[in-house]
Design an enzyme around this catalytic site. Structure first.
Site, PDB file in Angstrom:
ATOM      1  N   ASN A   8      -5.563  -4.084 -10.859  1.00 12.94           N
ATOM      2  CA  ASN A   8      -5.098  -3.452 -10.102  1.00 12.94           C
ATOM      3  C   ASN A   8      -4.242  -2.574 -11.310  1.00 12.94           C
ATOM      4  OD1 ASN A   8      -3.439  -0.505  -9.416  1.00 12.94           O
ATOM      5  ND2 ASN A   8      -3.546  -1.493  -7.453  1.00 12.94           N
ATOM      6  N   ARG A  68      -9.447  -1.037 -10.033  1.00 16.67           N
ATOM      7  CA  ARG A  68      -9.066   0.205  -9.283  1.00 16.67           C
ATOM      8  C   ARG A  68      -8.596   0.992  -9.629  1.00 16.67           C
ATOM      9  NH1 ARG A  68      -3.570   1.938  -6.071  1.00 16.67           N
ATOM     10  NH2 ARG A  68      -3.815   3.396  -4.956  1.00 16.67           N
ATOM     11  N   HIS A 157      -6.804   6.343  -0.837  1.00 19.47           N
ATOM     12  CA  HIS A 157      -6.428   5.896   0.404  1.00 19.47           C
ATOM     13  C   HIS A 157      -8.293   5.241   0.741  1.00 19.47           C
ATOM     14  CE1 HIS A 157      -2.473   6.056   1.397  1.00 19.47           C
ATOM     15  NE2 HIS A 157      -2.457   4.691   0.376  1.00 19.47           N
ATOM     16  N   ARG A 218       7.648  10.264  -0.058  1.00 21.21           N
ATOM     17  CA  ARG A 218       7.277  11.835  -0.782  1.00 21.21           C
ATOM     18  C   ARG A 218       6.980  12.633   0.282  1.00 21.21           C
ATOM     19  NH1 ARG A 218       1.412   9.296  -2.428  1.00 21.21           N
ATOM     20  NH2 ARG A 218       2.225   7.088  -2.587  1.00 21.21           N
ATOM     21  N   GLU A 361      -7.423  -4.405   0.362  1.00 19.32           N
ATOM     22  CA  GLU A 361      -8.344  -3.455  -0.849  1.00 19.32           C
ATOM     23  C   GLU A 361      -8.793  -3.873  -2.054  1.00 19.32           C
ATOM     24  OE1 GLU A 361      -4.426  -0.933  -0.629  1.00 19.32           O
ATOM     25  OE2 GLU A 361      -5.957   0.529  -0.599  1.00 19.32           O
TER      26      GLU A 361
END
Ligand code: ADP
Length: 375
Positions: A8, A68, A157, A218, A361
Site C-alpha cells: 500500500n 492497493r 473502501h 473530512r 484489507e
C-alpha cells in the site's frame, strides 16, 4: 505457493505485509515513512521497496504482489494483473484521485522493478462499487459535463466492504447471496455501504472519498453551494476549499481533534464542542442507515468495522439508539464485551443482526491477488 506480498504505497510512505493466504496469517508487517523527505534515509520508493524486501528476511517464496490502488474509475470492476496498459490507466485516473493514484503507481513501478518475475495485481478500492446502478451513481447535473469529465459516484473502501460482508455472512451461517446488509466502515476515513446479495448497491463516498459520513478531518456531505459562497464571501480559493474540506473539517473542524478517542475523552470531560461533534457524527450515521434500509427494502445485518466501528462501544450503542422500531437493537452486555473477535452485539430475538467484524484489507487484497492469477 501461498505467500502474497501486499503493498500500500502512499506519497511518502510504504505499508507492506507478507500474507499467508491459506492460514490468513500476516507473516511480516511493516511501514516505511518519510520517503524522499529531507534527512530521511529512504530517498525514494525504490529504496523503500528494497528496505521492505530486505525486512522480509530469507526463506520466503512470494507467489505474487498485491497492490492497493485507490481509484479504478470505470475501467476496473475487479482485481487485475498489472501490465503496462494497466499502469497507464491507473495513471490516467490520477485526475480523479490526485493524492492517491500517483503514489500507488510509484509503488507499483518500484515493486515491478524489484520483483520482475512474479505477477503483480492491482486491487482497487472502487471496484466493488461498480455494481451500482445509474440511479445510484449519477449526480443530477448537466449530463454532458458529467460524461466528458467522468463525474459520477465511484465509492471507496470497497476492499473492506467486500471482505466484511463475506465474513458477516459466514458468521451468520448464511449465503451472502441471500442477505441484505449495511456495512459501516468507521475509521479515519468512513463510509457506509448498502449490500444486496453481496453486491454494492449504494455507498456514501462519491466521486472522491470526501462525501458521506463525518470523518476524522473530512467534512462528508454538505450543500455544494457552500463552496461558491465561501469563495465569494470569505475569499477562499479552490485550493483553500480543498484543504478545508479534506484536512480541516470533520471531527477536527468541529471539535479541534481529528481522532475519535480524543474527541470522546474531551466529551467525557464536559467539552460541549466535542459533545456536539459526536452528535453530528451519529446523526449522519443514522441518516445513512435509514436511507439504505429504504434502498434495500429489508435488512438482515448491520455491520460495524474499522477503528471506530470495531472499538467504540459507546459510539455503536448511541448511533443505533432508538431504532428498535426498525428492528435494530444493541444488547448492552454483548456490545461492551472487550474482544477482537467477529461477534454479534444484537439480542438473539432481534430481527436485524448487528455485528462487529474486524476488517482485514491486506488479507482481502492477498486473496483477490491469488484468485486473479489462478494460483
Ligand atoms: P484508517 O482509516 O487510517 O485505517 P482506523 O480504521 O485505524 O483508521 O481508525 C482510526 C480511528 O479509530 C481513529 O479515529 C481512532 O481514534 C479510532 N479508534 C481506535 N480505537 C478506538 C477506541 N477504542 N475507541 C474509539 N475510537 C477508536
Amino acid at each position: 505457493m501461498t505467500e502474497v506480498f501486499v503493498v500500500n504505497s502512499g506519497s511518502s510512505s510504504l505499508k507492506y505485509q507478507l500474507v499467508n493466504v491459506v492460514t490468513g496469517e500476516a507473516l511480516v508487517n511493516g511501514l516505511i515513512e518519510r520517503i524522499g523527505e529531507p534527512g530521511s534515509k529512504v530517498k525514494d520508493h525504490a529504496a523503500g521497496m528494497k528496505f521492505a524486501l530486505d525486512a522480509l528476511g530469507n526463506g520466503h517464496d512470494i507467489t505474487a504482489v498485491g497492490h492497493r490502488v485507490v481509484h479504478g474509475g470505470t475501467f476496473f470492476t475487479e482485481a487485475t494483473i498489472i501490465d503496462d496498459d494497466v499502469e497507464n490507466k491507473i495513471d490516467l485516473l490520477s485526475v480523479l484521485a490526485p493524492l492517491h493514484n500517483p503514489a500507488n503507481l510509484t509503488g507499483i513501478r518500484a515493486a515491478r522493478k524489484a520483483l520482475p518475475d512474479i505477477p503483480h495485481v492491482a486491487v482497487f478500492d472502487t471496484a466493488f462499487h461498480q455494481t451500482l446502478k445509474p440511479e445510484a451513481y449519477t449526480y443530477a447535473i448537466d449530463a454532458h459535463l458529467s460524461s466528458v469529465h467522468a463525474i459520477r459516484r465511484y465509492g471507496f473502501h470497497g476492499t473492506s466492504h467486500r471482505y466484511v460482508s463475506q465474513r458477516a455472512a459466514d458468521l451468520l451461517g448464511r449465503n451472502l447471496a441471500d442477505l441484505k446488509m449495511i456495512v459501516l466502515h468507521l475509521g479515519n476515513g468512513a463510509s457506509a455501504c448498502a449490500i444486496d446479495g453481496g453486491k454494492s448497491i449504494d455507498t456514501s463516498m462519491g466521486m472522491t472519498p470526501l462525501a458521506g459520513l463525518v470523518m476524522g478531518t473530512r467534512s462528508g456531505d454538505l450543500d455544494p453551494a457552500i463552496l461558491s459562497y465561501l469563495h465569494r464571501e470569505a475569499g477562499l480559493s479552490f485550493d483553500d476549499l480543498d484543504t478545508l474540506l479534506n484536512n480541516q473539517s470533520g471531527l477536527l473542524g468541529l471539535a479541534g481533534e481529528g481522532d475519535m478517542r480524543d474527541v470522546q475523552d474531551a466529551a467525557t470531560k464536559g467539552n460541549a464542542q466535542a459533545e456536539s461533534a459526536l452528535a453530528v457524527y451519529r446523526h449522519r450515521i443514522r441518516h445513512y442507515v435509514g436511507a439504505y434500509l429504504a434502498q434495500l427494502g429489508r435488512l438482515d445485518a448491520l455491520v460495524f468495522t474499522a477503528g471506530v466501528g470495531e472499538n467504540s462501544v459507546e459510539l455503536r450503542a448511541q448511533s443505533l439508539a432508538g431504532l428498535e422500531g426498525l428492528g435494530i437493537a444493541v444488547d448492552p452486555i454483548r456490545n461492551a464485551a472487550v474482544s477482537k473477535a467477529e461477534r454479534y452485539i444484537s439480542p438473539d430475538e432481534s430481527p436485524v443482526a448487528v455485528l462487529v467484524i474486524p476488517t482485514n484489507e491486506e488479507l482481502e487484497i492477498a486473496r483477490q491477488t491469488v484468485a486473479v492469477i489462478g494460483a
